[in-house]
Design an enzyme around this catalytic site. Sequence first.
Site, PDB file in Angstrom:
ATOM      1  N   LYS A   1       0.856  -1.197   0.000  1.00 20.05           N
ATOM      2  CA  LYS A   1       0.000   0.000   0.000  1.00 20.05           C
ATOM      3  C   LYS A   1       0.888   1.241   0.000  1.00 20.05           C
ATOM      4  O   LYS A   1       1.431   1.632   1.035  1.00 20.05           O
ATOM      5  CB  LYS A   1      -0.937   0.046   1.214  1.00 20.05           C
ATOM      6  CG  LYS A   1      -2.045   1.080   0.964  1.00 20.05           C
ATOM      7  CD  LYS A   1      -2.642   1.691   2.181  1.00 20.05           C
ATOM      8  CE  LYS A   1      -1.903   2.876   2.702  1.00 20.05           C
ATOM      9  NZ  LYS A   1      -1.909   4.072   1.842  1.00 20.05           N
TER      10      LYS A   1
ATOM     11  N   GLU B   1       9.700   2.198  10.551  1.00 20.13           N
ATOM     12  CA  GLU B   1      10.746   3.210  10.298  1.00 20.13           C
ATOM     13  C   GLU B   1      10.055   4.556  10.290  1.00 20.13           C
ATOM     14  O   GLU B   1       9.239   4.831   9.412  1.00 20.13           O
ATOM     15  CB  GLU B   1      11.418   2.921   8.961  1.00 20.13           C
ATOM     16  CG  GLU B   1      12.063   1.561   8.981  1.00 20.13           C
ATOM     17  CD  GLU B   1      12.984   1.324   7.809  1.00 20.13           C
ATOM     18  OE1 GLU B   1      12.939   2.077   6.831  1.00 20.13           O
ATOM     19  OE2 GLU B   1      13.754   0.359   7.886  1.00 20.13           O
TER      20      GLU B   1
ATOM     21  N   CYS C   1      13.177  11.735   6.000  1.00 16.35           N
ATOM     22  CA  CYS C   1      13.259  11.348   7.411  1.00 16.35           C
ATOM     23  C   CYS C   1      14.662  11.599   7.947  1.00 16.35           C
ATOM     24  O   CYS C   1      14.844  11.888   9.117  1.00 16.35           O
ATOM     25  CB  CYS C   1      12.902   9.875   7.549  1.00 16.35           C
ATOM     26  SG  CYS C   1      13.915   8.810   6.522  1.00 16.35           S
TER      27      CYS C   1
ATOM     28  N   GLU D   1       9.401  17.233  14.170  1.00 12.45           N
ATOM     29  CA  GLU D   1       9.746  16.999  12.769  1.00 12.45           C
ATOM     30  C   GLU D   1       8.837  17.870  11.909  1.00 12.45           C
ATOM     31  O   GLU D   1       7.614  17.717  11.934  1.00 12.45           O
ATOM     32  CB  GLU D   1       9.538  15.522  12.417  1.00 12.45           C
ATOM     33  CG  GLU D   1       9.981  15.214  11.009  1.00 12.45           C
ATOM     34  CD  GLU D   1       9.721  13.775  10.606  1.00 12.45           C
ATOM     35  OE1 GLU D   1       8.602  13.283  10.827  1.00 12.45           O
ATOM     36  OE2 GLU D   1      10.650  13.137  10.070  1.00 12.45           O
TER      37      GLU D   1
HETATM   38  P1  NAD Z   1       2.121   8.708   7.328  1.00 18.81           P
HETATM   39  O1  NAD Z   1       2.422   8.027   8.592  1.00 18.81           O
HETATM   40  O2  NAD Z   1       1.024   9.717   7.312  1.00 18.81           O
HETATM   41  O3  NAD Z   1       1.727   7.659   6.207  1.00 18.81           O
HETATM   42  C1  NAD Z   1       2.603   6.612   5.812  1.00 18.81           C
HETATM   43  C2  NAD Z   1       1.796   5.509   5.196  1.00 18.81           C
HETATM   44  O4  NAD Z   1       0.982   4.934   6.207  1.00 18.81           O
HETATM   45  C3  NAD Z   1       0.835   5.965   4.088  1.00 18.81           C
HETATM   46  O5  NAD Z   1       0.768   4.951   3.109  1.00 18.81           O
HETATM   47  C4  NAD Z   1      -0.479   6.088   4.833  1.00 18.81           C
HETATM   48  O6  NAD Z   1      -1.603   5.957   4.000  1.00 18.81           O
HETATM   49  C5  NAD Z   1      -0.375   4.935   5.810  1.00 18.81           C
HETATM   50  N1  NAD Z   1      -1.190   5.059   7.009  1.00 18.81           N
HETATM   51  C6  NAD Z   1      -1.575   6.185   7.659  1.00 18.81           C
HETATM   52  N2  NAD Z   1      -2.345   5.877   8.731  1.00 18.81           N
HETATM   53  C7  NAD Z   1      -2.425   4.527   8.779  1.00 18.81           C
HETATM   54  C8  NAD Z   1      -3.072   3.602   9.658  1.00 18.81           C
HETATM   55  N3  NAD Z   1      -3.786   3.999  10.711  1.00 18.81           N
HETATM   56  N4  NAD Z   1      -2.928   2.286   9.407  1.00 18.81           N
HETATM   57  C9  NAD Z   1      -2.197   1.856   8.367  1.00 18.81           C
HETATM   58  N5  NAD Z   1      -1.597   2.676   7.490  1.00 18.81           N
HETATM   59  C10 NAD Z   1      -1.680   4.001   7.698  1.00 18.81           C
HETATM   60  O7  NAD Z   1       3.488   9.306   6.827  1.00 18.81           O
HETATM   61  P2  NAD Z   1       3.726  10.205   5.557  1.00 18.81           P
HETATM   62  O8  NAD Z   1       3.194  11.573   5.885  1.00 18.81           O
HETATM   63  O9  NAD Z   1       3.257   9.503   4.329  1.00 18.81           O
HETATM   64  O10 NAD Z   1       5.315  10.238   5.477  1.00 18.81           O
HETATM   65  C11 NAD Z   1       6.090  11.139   6.174  1.00 18.81           C
HETATM   66  C12 NAD Z   1       6.639  10.505   7.429  1.00 18.81           C
HETATM   67  O11 NAD Z   1       7.367   9.331   7.118  1.00 18.81           O
HETATM   68  C13 NAD Z   1       7.613  11.405   8.149  1.00 18.81           C
HETATM   69  O12 NAD Z   1       7.376  11.370   9.532  1.00 18.81           O
HETATM   70  C14 NAD Z   1       8.960  10.776   7.850  1.00 18.81           C
HETATM   71  O13 NAD Z   1       9.962  11.030   8.781  1.00 18.81           O
HETATM   72  C15 NAD Z   1       8.619   9.339   7.803  1.00 18.81           C
HETATM   73  N6  NAD Z   1       9.638   8.619   7.051  1.00 18.81           N
HETATM   74  C16 NAD Z   1      10.480   7.760   7.734  1.00 18.81           C
HETATM   75  C17 NAD Z   1      11.483   7.085   7.043  1.00 18.81           C
HETATM   76  C18 NAD Z   1      12.426   6.132   7.745  1.00 18.81           C
HETATM   77  O14 NAD Z   1      13.057   5.333   7.068  1.00 18.81           O
HETATM   78  N7  NAD Z   1      12.563   6.185   9.059  1.00 18.81           N
HETATM   79  C19 NAD Z   1      11.631   7.284   5.670  1.00 18.81           C
HETATM   80  C20 NAD Z   1      10.774   8.179   5.022  1.00 18.81           C
HETATM   81  C21 NAD Z   1       9.763   8.829   5.725  1.00 18.81           C
END
Ligand code: NAD
Length: 498
Positions: free
Chosen positions: A184, A259, A293, A391
Site C-alpha cells: 500500500k 521506520e 526522514c 519533525e
Molecule cells: P504517514 O504516517 O502519514 O503515512 C505513511 C503511510 O501509512 C501511508 O501509506 C499512509 O496511507 C499509511 N497510514 C496512515 N495511517 C495509517 C493507519 N492507521 N494504518 C495503516 N496505514 C496508515 O506518513 P507520511 O506523511 O506519508 O510520510 C512522512 C513521514 O514518514 C515522516 O514522519 C517521515 O519522517 C517518515 N519517514 C520515515 C522514514 C524512515 O526510514 N525512518 C523514511 C521516510 C519517511
Amino acid sequence: MVNVKEQVPNSIGAWVAGEWQGANTASETLPVINPATGQPLTELVENSASDVDAAVQAARSTFESGIWSRASVADRSTVLRRIAQAIGEQSETLAQLETLGAGIPISQSRGRHVQRARLNFEFFAEYISQAAGPVYDQNPDYLTFVRHEPVGVAGLIAPWNAPLALATMKLAGAIAFGNSCVLKPSELTPLPFVPLMSILKEAGVPDGVVSLVNGRGPVTGAALVEHPQVDAIAFTGGTQTGRQIAATAGQTLKRAVTELGGKSANIVCKDANLERALDSALLAGFSNNGQQCLAGTRLLLERSIAAEFTDRLVQRVNSLKIGPPERDDTEIGPLISQAQLERVQGFATLAHQSGLDVLTGGQVVPGSQGFFFAPTLVRADSNSQPVCREEIFGPFVTILEFDDLDEALSIANDSEFGLVSYIWTEHLGSAMRAADALRTGVVWINTPLYRELRAPFGGFKHSGIGRDGGDWSRGLFTEAKTVSLPRRDFPLARMGAG
Ligand code: NAD
C-alpha cells in the site's frame, strides 16, 4: 522524449492476482493532486477492507501454492535481476512519474530515487544467492543448522516522500525471501506503481505474489494491518502512525518493523572541512525539498565558526533554484500537499512569534501555484524551541551554537527521535567520541546521506522499531527454523525398558 502525462491513467485501482481492478459501486475515489500546480492528475479508487481481503487471499493462496515460496533461490534471483534491468530501461518514465506526483526535482528522481529502486532489486538478488544460515557443530553428538523460511504474507506500507525508493526496498526484500505481499503506497503518490506492476509481471513474478492496494491509511492501510492472514508488516511513515500500527499488529501478534520520523542533528566542529560541511548542510537540509526522514534539520555550529558559516549558508540557500520540479535545473520543488504547506508555514509563524531570527525564507513562495515553500533557516535560542523538537518535514533548518563537543553531543541527543546524525570534524578522536555517544541508528562522519544496503538502517527511540538492510531484512521477512540431527548413534535414555 517521454511524455509522461499521457501515461497517467484516468483512474488507478488495485492490482490483484496480476490484473488491474476497477471501481465497484461502493468505491470511493480520491483526487491525485499535482503538487506543483494544485490541480488533479487522476483519481484513485480507494480500496475497502473487502478489497484488501481479496488481495490478501490472492497473496495467501499463491504463497501456499509454493510457486514462488518454494522456487529455487537461483530462479528468484534471476527474476529480481530482470526487474532491476527493466527499472533501468524504464528509468526516465519512472523518474518523471515520481517527479510529477511527488514534486521531487527531476535531477534527484533520476539520480537518486530510480537508481535506488533498481539497486534494491539488484542487492537482494545478490544477497539471497550469497546468504547462508548458521551451522552449529560444537556438540559432538549433534549437527544443528538454521533455515530461513519465508514468513508468509507481508503487508508493506510506504510514505509519499520517496515513494519508489522506499516501497521497493520493502518489496524487493519481501519477494527475495519467497514471501507474497500486499503493497500500500501513500494515497498521495500512486503514479510510479502503475508501470512497476507491469515490470514485475513481465519479469516473471507469478500473479498473486505481489498485489497493490490504494487508499487512505485509516481505511486501506488499517485493513491490511488488522488482517489476520497477514504475517508481517513493514511500515515507513510518521511516528504517530507507527504507534497505531505497532499497537494493531500486537493484537494479531504479527511482527511489525516501523521506520519513523527524525529530527537529526548535523554537528559542524571548527576543525571540519568547512567547504564540504557547507555543501552537506544544503544536501542534508534541502534535497528532496527537505522532506526526508534523515534530513539534517538541526544544524549545530561551533561558536567560533558559526557567524561566517551561517552567512555563507544563507547566501547559498538564497541561491537555490526554486521552480517546476520537471525542470532539469530545479533544486527545490513543491511540498507534497496543501496540508503540508500549512504545517510548515505554521512552524515559520511560530518561529516569528517566539522572536527567533528567521534568516531567510519562512513563507510561501510569493506568486507560486501549487505548494511551494521558501527554503528556511531559523537561528534558534535553545533546543527546547518547538522548531528544534518537532519533525517539520519541509525545507526548514534550525541553527544552534555550541562551545565544545560535549555540549554538541548533549544537544544532539536531546530529542525524542534517534534516526541519524551527522558530525563534521577532521579530528579522529572527536569523530570516534561522537560515534560512541550519539543515540541514533546511523552516524555519518564527514558525509551526508549514505545508505549502505548491507548494513542495518532504522531508528533509536521514537524513530522506529527494528531495522532493514541485508541480514536485518532477512530477519523481518523470514522465520528462522532450527533443525537438529544426531551425528552418531549415541545412547538414548531407554524409558519403559525396565
Ligand atoms: P504517514 O504516517 O502519514 O503515512 C505513511 C503511510 O501509512 C501511508 O501509506 C499512509 O496511507 C499509511 N497510514 C496512515 N495511517 C495509517 C493507519 N492507521 N494504518 C495503516 N496505514 C496508515 O506518513 P507520511 O506523511 O506519508 O510520510 C512522512 C513521514 O514518514 C515522516 O514522519 C517521515 O519522517 C517518515 N519517514 C520515515 C522514514 C524512515 O526510514 N525512518 C523514511 C521516510 C519517511
